[in-house]
Design an enzyme around this catalytic site. Structure first.
Site, mmCIF file in Angstrom:
data_model
loop_
_atom_site.group_PDB
_atom_site.id
_atom_site.type_symbol
_atom_site.label_atom_id
_atom_site.label_comp_id
_atom_site.label_asym_id
_atom_site.label_seq_id
_atom_site.Cartn_x
_atom_site.Cartn_y
_atom_site.Cartn_z
ATOM 1 C CE LYS A 111 79.840 17.829 76.350
ATOM 2 N NZ LYS A 111 78.672 18.237 77.100
ATOM 3 C CD GLU A 129 78.290 13.838 82.528
ATOM 4 O OE1 GLU A 129 77.648 14.653 83.211
ATOM 5 O OE2 GLU A 129 79.033 14.174 81.579
ATOM 6 C CG HIS A 138 80.374 12.756 76.812
ATOM 7 N ND1 HIS A 138 79.884 13.648 77.753
ATOM 8 C CD2 HIS A 138 81.619 12.417 77.235
ATOM 9 C CE1 HIS A 138 80.787 13.815 78.707
ATOM 10 N NE2 HIS A 138 81.842 13.080 78.407
ATOM 11 C CG ASN A 139 76.533 15.610 78.217
ATOM 12 O OD1 ASN A 139 77.711 15.440 77.919
ATOM 13 N ND2 ASN A 139 76.064 16.784 78.573
ATOM 14 C CG MET A 179 82.091 25.938 80.949
ATOM 15 S SD MET A 179 83.274 24.573 81.090
ATOM 16 C CE MET A 179 83.240 23.931 79.417
ATOM 17 C CB ALA A 197 71.982 25.464 74.820
ATOM 18 C CB SER A 206 83.005 16.718 77.729
ATOM 19 O OG SER A 206 82.797 16.044 78.959
#
Length: 483
Positions: A184, A191, A187-188, A14, A77, A129
């Site tokens: 986020k 998902e 969002h996950n 990333m 993380a 993302s």
């Protein structure tokens, strides 16, 4: 020596792709990695001849940056983020900015933001993302933290992020503290729900209808040209059509145990903390947990025989029912996710732009879909919309699709094929539109065994009553509180 626009720590996939994206948009980047050999390899490899400077220490990284310094972390993380913050702080000056672009848990971001601000610096926690391809070509980005830091990074973020078809950047300021990482996380969670519902649809086609992978590939190709047009439908189409060099259909060779990195679980826990019924995403998380019990399921399959029927209807009509059921369930998933964001915004004092969040998700991210444009329209028309299901467009779609949705669930039950996410979505729809739920009986039970009291339909809200159900309990009642 020329000063660089931004620094980045963490040259894994990333990190590498994101700095290549930044450099391609005209920004200069100083890069550092704890294993410095990666820095040299990058500078002599993918970064060769480009506007990068490789650094072998944090001191060197900070010395190469324009003021106010902007240092982005793309590291694992958890403890690694805290460790790098501590290493950076002595090398920074007042007003410099630390950016965490990893998948940090939002309470950690709230804590770090407060800590870094207390030292005179600024902090951004941004969700990123889109995976490695998104990082290189344009991710969806969801920044939050110290508000004054946003103007300093806005140009970089909005140039490197994905764009909608109209050219709008899929990145904007989300809010204070941990708001960016919270959005986020949701969002996950969505998902997780999307992926699980697609997998349930696939399972019904394969095990229920006996469809081949090429047949399913054709269906998903057709679906991706309509209302279900999305990245996840698109990649499902591609997966079902993929063969290796030996002609094997690879999807059939993959072991049926799903992994997870925790963001779906965090979403479900946050929903419990906020008292929000995020049932679909919760079921998607548990479905992954159940898949992990592979050996146990193999043993159970030999012992537990279900009373099931084979499919005996019109297969073509059922595939159309599946499309409508998937679409309706998807609406529930987003409705629940937005419900959670509204509740958290109230708890943490965030002023979230719900239409803007849908816009951020329109491109670059894993859940990007044409559907998100309708969510933005819904919140543009009514910024105070309580629930997506109350928007006229979404209400009409769900109600129009519910007969097909119910037929799918009935057939799934008859065939013994699990559809936990789609079934929980339908249960939520039926519960949400139910004017009177059986919670009156539940409150009576609680009052009976624990004197927990109840409210009455014939008295104002906020007045609580207790009944001496057995004649032995007296008038003493427990105090009321909400968990």
């Amino acid at each position: 020596m020329a000063q660089m626009d931004i620094g980045l720590i963490g040259l894994a996939v990333m990190g590498e792709n994101l700095v290549l994206n930044m450099e391609s948009k005209g920004f200069s980047v100083a890069v550092y990695n704890r294993t410095v050999e990666k820095v040299d390899k990058f500078i002599s490899g993918r970064g060769a001849g480009k506007n990068f400077v490789g650094c072998h220490s944090i001191e060197e990284l900070c010395a190469n940056l324009k003021r106010p310094r902007k240092v982005m972390l793309l590291v694992k993380a958890g403890a690694a983020v805290d460790d790098f913050i501590e290493k950076l702080l002595p090398r920074l000056e007042e007003g410099d900015i630390i950016i965490d672009g990893g998948n940090s848990h939002f309470p950690d971001t709230i804590r770090r933001c407060e800590y870094v601000e207390s030292k005179g610096f600024r902090y951004i926690g941004t969700g990123v993302s889109g995976g490695e391809e998104g990082a290189l070509l344009g991710p969806s980005m969801m920044p939050g933290g110290t508000p004054s830091a946003w103007p300093e990074v806005k140009e970089i973020f909005q140039k490197i992020c994905a764009k909608t078809d109209a050219g709008e950047p899929c990145c904007d300021w989300v809010g204070e503290g941990g708001a960016g990482h919270f959005v986020k996380m949701v969002h996950n969670g969505i998902e997780y729900g999307d992926m699980q519902m697609i997998c349930e649809t696939y399972h019904l086609m394969k095990a229920g209808l006996g469809m081949t992978n090429p047949e399913m590939h054709e269906v998903f190709t057709e679906w991706n040209a309509g209302e279900l047009d999305s990245y996840l439908i698109e990649i499902t189409r591609d997966i079902l059509g993929y063969k290796d060099e030996d002609g094997n259909e690879v999807v059939d060779l993959i072991l049926d145990t799903a992994g997870q990195k925790g963001t779906g679980k965090w979403t479900a826990i946050a929903a419990l903390d906020e008292g929000q019924p995020l049932t679909l995403i919760g079921e998607a998380v548990f479905a992954r947990c159940l898949s992990a019990l592979k050996e146990e399921r193999v043993r159970a399959a030999q012992t537990l025989k279900g009373s099931v029927k084979s499919f005996d209807g019109d297969k073509k009509a059922f595939v159309q029912d599946l499309r409508q059921a998937l679409y309706a369930s998807k609406i529930i998933s987003y409705a629940q996710g937005y419900q959670l964001m509204r509740a958290a915004a109230k708890t943490y004092g965030w002023n979230l732009n719900y239409g803007g969040i849908a816009l951020m998700w329109r491109g670059g991210c894993i859940i990007r879909s044409v559907f998100l444009g309708k969510i933005k329209e819904a919140f543009d028309q009514n910024p105070n919309l309580e629930n997506l299901l109350l928007d006229p467009f979404f209400a009409e779609i769900v109600q129009k699709n519910q007969d097909a949705w119910r037929r799918v669930i009935v057939k799934a039950v008859e065939m013994g094929i699990p559809t936990p996410a789609m079934m929980s979505a339908l249960n939520f729809f039926d519960g949400y539109r139910c004017e009177r739920l059986p919670a009156n009986l539940l409150q009576a039970q609680r009052d009976y065994f624990g004197a927990h009291t109840y409210e009455r339909v014939d008295r104002p809200r906020g007045e609580f009553f207790h009944t001496n159900w057995t004649g032995r309990g007296g008038d003493t009642a427990a105090s009321t509180y909400v968990v």
